[in-house]
Write a protein that holds these residues in place. Structure first.
Motif, PDB file in Angstrom:
ATOM      1  N   MET A   1      49.423  35.328  57.537  1.00 14.12           N
ATOM      2  CA  MET A   1      49.101  36.314  56.534  1.00 14.12           C
ATOM      3  C   MET A   1      49.339  35.756  55.132  1.00 14.12           C
ATOM      4  O   MET A   1      48.584  36.054  54.223  1.00 14.12           O
ATOM      5  N   ALA A   2      50.378  34.964  54.972  1.00 17.61           N
ATOM      6  CA  ALA A   2      50.700  34.430  53.654  1.00 17.61           C
ATOM      7  C   ALA A   2      49.564  33.578  53.102  1.00 17.61           C
ATOM      8  O   ALA A   2      49.258  33.652  51.904  1.00 17.61           O
ATOM      9  N   ASP A   3      48.915  32.793  53.960  1.00 17.23           N
ATOM     10  CA  ASP A   3      47.826  31.943  53.472  1.00 17.23           C
ATOM     11  C   ASP A   3      46.628  32.770  53.023  1.00 17.23           C
ATOM     12  O   ASP A   3      45.993  32.460  52.017  1.00 17.23           O
ATOM     13  N   ALA A   5      46.806  35.922  51.873  1.00 19.40           N
ATOM     14  CA  ALA A   5      47.232  36.581  50.640  1.00 19.40           C
ATOM     15  C   ALA A   5      47.155  35.618  49.458  1.00 19.40           C
ATOM     16  O   ALA A   5      46.711  35.992  48.367  1.00 19.40           O
ATOM     17  N   LEU A   6      47.555  34.380  49.678  1.00 21.27           N
ATOM     18  CA  LEU A   6      47.493  33.369  48.621  1.00 21.27           C
ATOM     19  C   LEU A   6      46.050  33.110  48.199  1.00 21.27           C
ATOM     20  O   LEU A   6      45.743  33.055  47.003  1.00 21.27           O
ATOM     21  N   GLN A   7      45.168  32.960  49.169  1.00 22.24           N
ATOM     22  CA  GLN A   7      43.757  32.722  48.853  1.00 22.24           C
ATOM     23  C   GLN A   7      43.139  33.922  48.142  1.00 22.24           C
ATOM     24  O   GLN A   7      42.398  33.759  47.169  1.00 22.24           O
ATOM     25  N   LEU A   8      43.437  35.111  48.627  1.00 28.54           N
ATOM     26  CA  LEU A   8      42.897  36.315  48.002  1.00 28.54           C
ATOM     27  C   LEU A   8      43.423  36.471  46.575  1.00 28.54           C
ATOM     28  O   LEU A   8      42.668  36.800  45.657  1.00 28.54           O
ATOM     29  N   GLY A   9      44.703  36.196  46.377  1.00 24.58           N
ATOM     30  CA  GLY A   9      45.279  36.260  45.031  1.00 24.58           C
ATOM     31  C   GLY A   9      44.659  35.238  44.098  1.00 24.58           C
ATOM     32  O   GLY A   9      44.371  35.535  42.936  1.00 24.58           O
ATOM     33  N   ALA A  10      44.421  34.034  44.591  1.00 26.90           N
ATOM     34  CA  ALA A  10      43.800  32.991  43.768  1.00 26.90           C
ATOM     35  C   ALA A  10      42.383  33.374  43.361  1.00 26.90           C
ATOM     36  O   ALA A  10      41.985  33.190  42.209  1.00 26.90           O
ATOM     37  N   VAL A  11      41.634  33.912  44.305  1.00 25.25           N
ATOM     38  CA  VAL A  11      40.259  34.344  43.991  1.00 25.25           C
ATOM     39  C   VAL A  11      40.286  35.482  42.984  1.00 25.25           C
ATOM     40  O   VAL A  11      39.479  35.514  42.044  1.00 25.25           O
ATOM     41  N   ALA A  12      41.226  36.411  43.141  1.00 25.56           N
ATOM     42  CA  ALA A  12      41.327  37.535  42.216  1.00 25.56           C
ATOM     43  C   ALA A  12      41.620  37.052  40.794  1.00 25.56           C
ATOM     44  O   ALA A  12      41.007  37.525  39.829  1.00 25.56           O
ATOM     45  N   ILE A  13      42.527  36.105  40.663  1.00 23.21           N
ATOM     46  CA  ILE A  13      42.853  35.563  39.338  1.00 23.21           C
ATOM     47  C   ILE A  13      41.651  34.818  38.764  1.00 23.21           C
ATOM     48  O   ILE A  13      41.299  35.002  37.595  1.00 23.21           O
ATOM     49  N   GLU A  14      41.024  34.005  39.583  1.00 28.21           N
ATOM     50  CA  GLU A  14      39.867  33.226  39.127  1.00 28.21           C
ATOM     51  C   GLU A  14      38.723  34.117  38.660  1.00 28.21           C
ATOM     52  O   GLU A  14      38.080  33.845  37.653  1.00 28.21           O
ATOM     53  N   GLU A  31      51.072  44.472  51.677  1.00 25.34           N
ATOM     54  CA  GLU A  31      52.007  45.192  50.816  1.00 25.34           C
ATOM     55  C   GLU A  31      53.127  44.287  50.334  1.00 25.34           C
ATOM     56  O   GLU A  31      53.518  44.343  49.167  1.00 25.34           O
ATOM     57  N   GLN A  32      53.616  43.433  51.215  1.00 23.26           N
ATOM     58  CA  GLN A  32      54.746  42.572  50.863  1.00 23.26           C
ATOM     59  C   GLN A  32      54.396  41.526  49.810  1.00 23.26           C
ATOM     60  O   GLN A  32      55.286  40.919  49.221  1.00 23.26           O
ATOM     61  N   TYR A  33      53.114  41.327  49.555  1.00 29.06           N
ATOM     62  CA  TYR A  33      52.675  40.363  48.545  1.00 29.06           C
ATOM     63  C   TYR A  33      52.238  41.043  47.247  1.00 29.06           C
ATOM     64  O   TYR A  33      51.700  40.392  46.361  1.00 29.06           O
ATOM     65  N   GLY A  34      52.467  42.354  47.158  1.00 30.82           N
ATOM     66  CA  GLY A  34      52.199  43.075  45.925  1.00 30.82           C
ATOM     67  C   GLY A  34      50.783  43.604  45.764  1.00 30.82           C
ATOM     68  O   GLY A  34      50.431  44.092  44.698  1.00 30.82           O
ATOM     69  N   ILE A  65      34.986  43.173  50.649  1.00 30.99           N
ATOM     70  CA  ILE A  65      35.006  41.929  51.409  1.00 30.99           C
ATOM     71  C   ILE A  65      35.842  42.152  52.657  1.00 30.99           C
ATOM     72  O   ILE A  65      36.988  42.591  52.569  1.00 30.99           O
ATOM     73  N   ASP A  66      35.295  41.847  53.788  1.00 34.66           N
ATOM     74  CA  ASP A  66      36.051  41.927  55.037  1.00 34.66           C
ATOM     75  C   ASP A  66      37.110  40.828  55.007  1.00 34.66           C
ATOM     76  O   ASP A  66      36.815  39.701  54.610  1.00 34.66           O
ATOM     77  N   VAL A  67      38.325  41.163  55.430  1.00 36.29           N
ATOM     78  CA  VAL A  67      39.411  40.191  55.366  1.00 36.29           C
ATOM     79  C   VAL A  67      39.080  38.907  56.141  1.00 36.29           C
ATOM     80  O   VAL A  67      39.544  37.823  55.778  1.00 36.29           O
ATOM     81  N   SER A  68      38.261  39.023  57.161  1.00 36.08           N
ATOM     82  CA  SER A  68      37.904  37.811  57.917  1.00 36.08           C
ATOM     83  C   SER A  68      37.016  36.873  57.106  1.00 36.08           C
ATOM     84  O   SER A  68      36.884  35.705  57.442  1.00 36.08           O
ATOM     85  N   ASP A  69      36.460  37.353  55.994  1.00 38.12           N
ATOM     86  CA  ASP A  69      35.613  36.525  55.143  1.00 38.12           C
ATOM     87  C   ASP A  69      36.339  35.922  53.946  1.00 38.12           C
ATOM     88  O   ASP A  69      35.763  35.188  53.169  1.00 38.12           O
ATOM     89  N   VAL A  70      37.634  36.241  53.787  1.00 34.21           N
ATOM     90  CA  VAL A  70      38.385  35.778  52.618  1.00 34.21           C
ATOM     91  C   VAL A  70      38.381  34.252  52.525  1.00 34.21           C
ATOM     92  O   VAL A  70      38.229  33.685  51.443  1.00 34.21           O
ATOM     93  N   ARG A  71      38.523  33.574  53.620  1.00 34.07           N
ATOM     94  CA  ARG A  71      38.585  32.109  53.595  1.00 34.07           C
ATOM     95  C   ARG A  71      37.300  31.474  53.058  1.00 34.07           C
ATOM     96  O   ARG A  71      37.345  30.367  52.533  1.00 34.07           O
TER      97      ARG A  71
END
Length: 74
Positions: A1-3, A5-14, A31-34, A65-71
């Motif tokens: 899950m952490a990976d 969340a990290l990718q989703l957060g990076a895309v959001a910032i970008e 939730e645990q990643y804010g 975006i479906d979570v399975s497509d985040v990568r």
């Protein structure tokens, strides 16, 4: 899950967007990643899609975006 969340957060910032997670389970893990997590608690699939559409309108969400497509986003 952490990976994810990290990718989703990076895309959001970008992209300069704020992700809102729609969750059909009581604890999505984001939730645990804010992340903002909207719980969808409806038993019928049709009702869930209607509620999802209402949340999209409320948050002025342009796309889902479906979570399975985040990568594929990074």
């Amino acid at each position: 899950m952490a990976d994810v969340a990290l990718q989703l957060g990076a895309v959001a910032i970008e992209r300069g967007v704020v992700p809102v997670i729609f969750s059909y389970v009581p604890w999505s893990g984001f939730e645990q990643y804010g992340f903002r997590v909207e719980k969808i608690h409806t038993p019928a699939q049709l009702a869930s899609k209607d509620f999802e559409a209402e949340l999209c309108a409320f948050w002025n969400i342009s796309f889902v975006i479906d979570v399975s497509d985040v990568r594929t986003l990074v």
